[in-house]
Design a protein around this motif. Structure first.
Motif, PDB file in Angstrom:
ATOM      1  N   VAL A 198       1.225  -1.336   0.202  1.00 52.64           N
ATOM      2  CA  VAL A 198      -0.355  -0.208   0.094  1.00 52.64           C
ATOM      3  C   VAL A 198       0.978   1.391   0.317  1.00 52.64           C
ATOM      4  N   GLU A 199       0.690   2.306  -0.887  1.00 53.08           N
ATOM      5  CA  GLU A 199       1.438   3.590  -1.127  1.00 53.08           C
ATOM      6  C   GLU A 199       0.152   4.193  -0.221  1.00 53.08           C
ATOM      7  N   VAL A 200       0.666   5.194   0.755  1.00 48.71           N
ATOM      8  CA  VAL A 200      -0.861   6.146   1.070  1.00 48.71           C
ATOM      9  C   VAL A 200       0.334   7.558   1.072  1.00 48.71           C
ATOM     10  N   ARG A 201      -0.663   8.494   0.139  1.00 50.95           N
ATOM     11  CA  ARG A 201      -0.346   9.694  -0.240  1.00 50.95           C
ATOM     12  C   ARG A 201      -1.441  10.633   0.235  1.00 50.95           C
ATOM     13  N   ASN A 202      -2.346  10.333   0.531  1.00 49.47           N
ATOM     14  CA  ASN A 202      -3.395  11.676   1.284  1.00 49.47           C
ATOM     15  C   ASN A 202      -4.122  10.772   2.676  1.00 49.47           C
ATOM     16  N   SER A 203      -2.540  10.868   3.324  1.00 46.72           N
ATOM     17  CA  SER A 203      -3.247  10.578   5.236  1.00 46.72           C
ATOM     18  C   SER A 203      -4.036  11.322   5.867  1.00 46.72           C
ATOM     19  N   ILE A 204      -4.875  11.037   6.190  1.00 47.12           N
ATOM     20  CA  ILE A 204      -6.007  12.153   7.094  1.00 47.12           C
ATOM     21  C   ILE A 204      -5.158  11.977   9.004  1.00 47.12           C
ATOM     22  N   GLN A 205      -4.547  10.595   8.633  1.00 49.84           N
ATOM     23  CA  GLN A 205      -3.757  11.024  10.408  1.00 49.84           C
ATOM     24  C   GLN A 205      -3.056  11.953  10.678  1.00 49.84           C
ATOM     25  N   PRO A 246       0.174  12.830  13.341  1.00 49.85           N
ATOM     26  CA  PRO A 246       0.811  13.153  12.007  1.00 49.85           C
ATOM     27  C   PRO A 246       0.560  12.344  11.326  1.00 49.85           C
ATOM     28  N   THR A 247       0.585  12.641   9.817  1.00 53.12           N
ATOM     29  CA  THR A 247       0.457  12.508   8.355  1.00 53.12           C
ATOM     30  C   THR A 247       1.210  11.143   8.588  1.00 53.12           C
ATOM     31  N   MET A 248       0.277  10.448   7.716  1.00 49.00           N
ATOM     32  CA  MET A 248       1.166   8.078   7.527  1.00 49.00           C
ATOM     33  C   MET A 248       2.030   8.265   6.017  1.00 49.00           C
ATOM     34  N   ASN A 249       1.785   9.303   5.354  1.00 51.29           N
ATOM     35  CA  ASN A 249       2.254   9.003   3.948  1.00 51.29           C
ATOM     36  C   ASN A 249       2.939   7.967   5.012  1.00 51.29           C
ATOM     37  N   GLY A 250       3.532   6.851   2.980  1.00 48.40           N
ATOM     38  CA  GLY A 250       4.187   6.031   3.110  1.00 48.40           C
ATOM     39  C   GLY A 250       3.974   4.829   2.100  1.00 48.40           C
ATOM     40  N   TYR A 251       4.947   4.033   2.183  1.00 48.37           N
ATOM     41  CA  TYR A 251       5.192   2.976   1.424  1.00 48.37           C
ATOM     42  C   TYR A 251       5.029   1.510   2.234  1.00 48.37           C
ATOM     43  N   TYR A 252       4.038   0.812   2.815  1.00 48.35           N
ATOM     44  CA  TYR A 252       3.751   0.077   3.687  1.00 48.35           C
ATOM     45  C   TYR A 252       4.085  -1.493   2.829  1.00 48.35           C
ATOM     46  N   THR A 253       4.545  -2.294   3.620  1.00 49.15           N
ATOM     47  CA  THR A 253       5.139  -3.946   2.325  1.00 49.15           C
ATOM     48  C   THR A 253       4.085  -4.974   4.256  1.00 49.15           C
ATOM     49  N   ASP A 254       3.857  -5.696   4.294  1.00 52.48           N
ATOM     50  CA  ASP A 254       3.696  -6.581   5.584  1.00 52.48           C
ATOM     51  C   ASP A 254       3.903  -8.586   4.838  1.00 52.48           C
ATOM     52  N   ALA A 255       4.454  -9.498   5.024  1.00 52.82           N
ATOM     53  CA  ALA A 255       4.340 -10.646   5.499  1.00 52.82           C
ATOM     54  C   ALA A 255       4.088 -11.235   6.837  1.00 52.82           C
ATOM     55  N   ARG A 256       3.304 -11.944   7.153  1.00 49.86           N
ATOM     56  CA  ARG A 256       3.185 -13.087   8.465  1.00 49.86           C
ATOM     57  C   ARG A 256       3.659 -14.441   8.279  1.00 49.86           C
ATOM     58  N   GLN A 257       4.067 -15.171   9.145  1.00 55.77           N
ATOM     59  CA  GLN A 257       4.173 -16.445   8.916  1.00 55.77           C
ATOM     60  C   GLN A 257       4.084 -16.342  10.820  1.00 55.77           C
ATOM     61  N   TYR A 258       3.627 -17.866  10.417  1.00 56.07           N
ATOM     62  CA  TYR A 258       2.584 -18.245  11.266  1.00 56.07           C
ATOM     63  C   TYR A 258       2.649 -20.137  11.608  1.00 56.07           C
ATOM     64  N   VAL A 259       3.914 -20.349  12.865  1.00 51.35           N
ATOM     65  CA  VAL A 259       3.536 -21.894  13.427  1.00 51.35           C
ATOM     66  C   VAL A 259       2.373 -22.460  14.199  1.00 51.35           C
ATOM     67  N   THR A 260       1.611 -23.483  14.343  1.00 52.08           N
ATOM     68  CA  THR A 260       1.132 -23.130  15.477  1.00 52.08           C
ATOM     69  C   THR A 260       1.118 -24.797  15.604  1.00 52.08           C
ATOM     70  N   PHE A 261       1.257 -25.285  16.069  1.00 50.72           N
ATOM     71  CA  PHE A 261       0.954 -26.554  17.332  1.00 50.72           C
ATOM     72  C   PHE A 261       0.010 -26.642  18.317  1.00 50.72           C
ATOM     73  N   ASP A 262      -0.733 -28.263  18.024  1.00 50.82           N
ATOM     74  CA  ASP A 262      -1.903 -28.187  19.064  1.00 50.82           C
ATOM     75  C   ASP A 262      -2.294 -29.587  19.537  1.00 50.82           C
ATOM     76  N   LEU A 263      -2.095 -29.692  20.255  1.00 52.09           N
ATOM     77  CA  LEU A 263      -1.879 -30.659  21.743  1.00 52.09           C
ATOM     78  C   LEU A 263      -3.206 -30.861  22.131  1.00 52.09           C
ATOM     79  N   GLU A 264      -4.600 -31.894  21.415  1.00 49.10           N
ATOM     80  CA  GLU A 264      -5.431 -32.507  21.585  1.00 49.10           C
ATOM     81  C   GLU A 264      -6.063 -33.620  22.651  1.00 49.10           C
ATOM     82  N   VAL A 265      -6.529 -33.794  23.561  1.00 48.76           N
ATOM     83  CA  VAL A 265      -6.753 -34.457  24.536  1.00 48.76           C
ATOM     84  C   VAL A 265      -8.278 -34.256  24.875  1.00 48.76           C
ATOM     85  N   SER A 266      -8.572 -35.830  24.509  1.00 50.33           N
ATOM     86  CA  SER A 266     -10.384 -36.161  24.668  1.00 50.33           C
ATOM     87  C   SER A 266     -10.526 -36.651  26.219  1.00 50.33           C
ATOM     88  N   LEU A 267     -10.862 -36.509  27.534  1.00 48.01           N
ATOM     89  CA  LEU A 267     -11.081 -37.073  28.106  1.00 48.01           C
ATOM     90  C   LEU A 267     -12.198 -38.470  28.293  1.00 48.01           C
TER      91      LEU A 267
END
Length: 162
Positions: free
Chosen positions: A132-139, A141-162
């Motif tokens: 995303v490139e922001v050129r008209n920020s209404i925040q 102070p202004t938040m104009n700029g170039y935004y890039t984002d990537a996220r990685q998730y590793v999940t472990f679940d241990l399920e116990v049935s009683l």
């Protein structure tokens, strides 16, 4: 200080389609009412003075997901999924602290039945946001700029049935 963060209501529709004993496809559509989040404020708890005010003007979000489960045997299932989600944040209120653009995810995982009562699952997900490139920020102070984002998730679940 006190921050209020409204939680959107959501509606999810999912269909499970079995193709024999091994393969299940699960298409899903989700709508979340993020449009209730119009403004965020930090308020002094002692005198109700507004310390920070940020416009949000979020949009409702719709996401589309397709998951696939492949049962290799009675104890081992491998999974994969792909998803696309429309982001909630308009470009003119975008900022690094609380903003997400349109994004896609891919993931894979497996679950194994260790005993009749214990199941272990692990997964990895990559979430990539559209730049995303922001050129008209209404925040302020202004938040104009170039935004890039990537996220990685590793999940472990241990399920116990009683």
């Amino acid at each position: 200080a006190r921050f209020e963060l409204p939680v959107p209501q959501s509606l999810r529709l999912e269909l499970g389609m079995d193709f024999g004993h091994m393969l299940t496809l699960r298409p899903q559509v989700t709508w979340s009412q993020w449009s209730i989040f119009e403004q965020q404020q930090a308020v002094n708890t002692e005198n109700d003075e507004i310390l920070l005010s940020q416009e949000r003007n979020f949009n409702d979000v719709i996401s589309y997901r397709l998951a696939c489960d492949l049962a290799l045997n009675d104890s081992l299932i491998v999974q994969s999924m792909a998803q696309f989600e429309h982001g909630a944040t308009p470009v003119n209120t975008f900022e690094p602290g609380l903003a997400e653009s349109d994004n896609w995810e891919v993931g894979f995982g497996a679950s194994i039945l260790l005993t009749e009562a214990v199941k272990l699952a692990a997964s990895f997900t990559w979430q990539q946001f559209i730049d995303v490139e922001v050129r008209n920020s209404i925040q302020q102070p202004t938040m104009n700029g170039y935004y890039t984002d990537a996220r990685q998730y590793v999940t472990f679940d241990l399920e116990v049935s009683l």
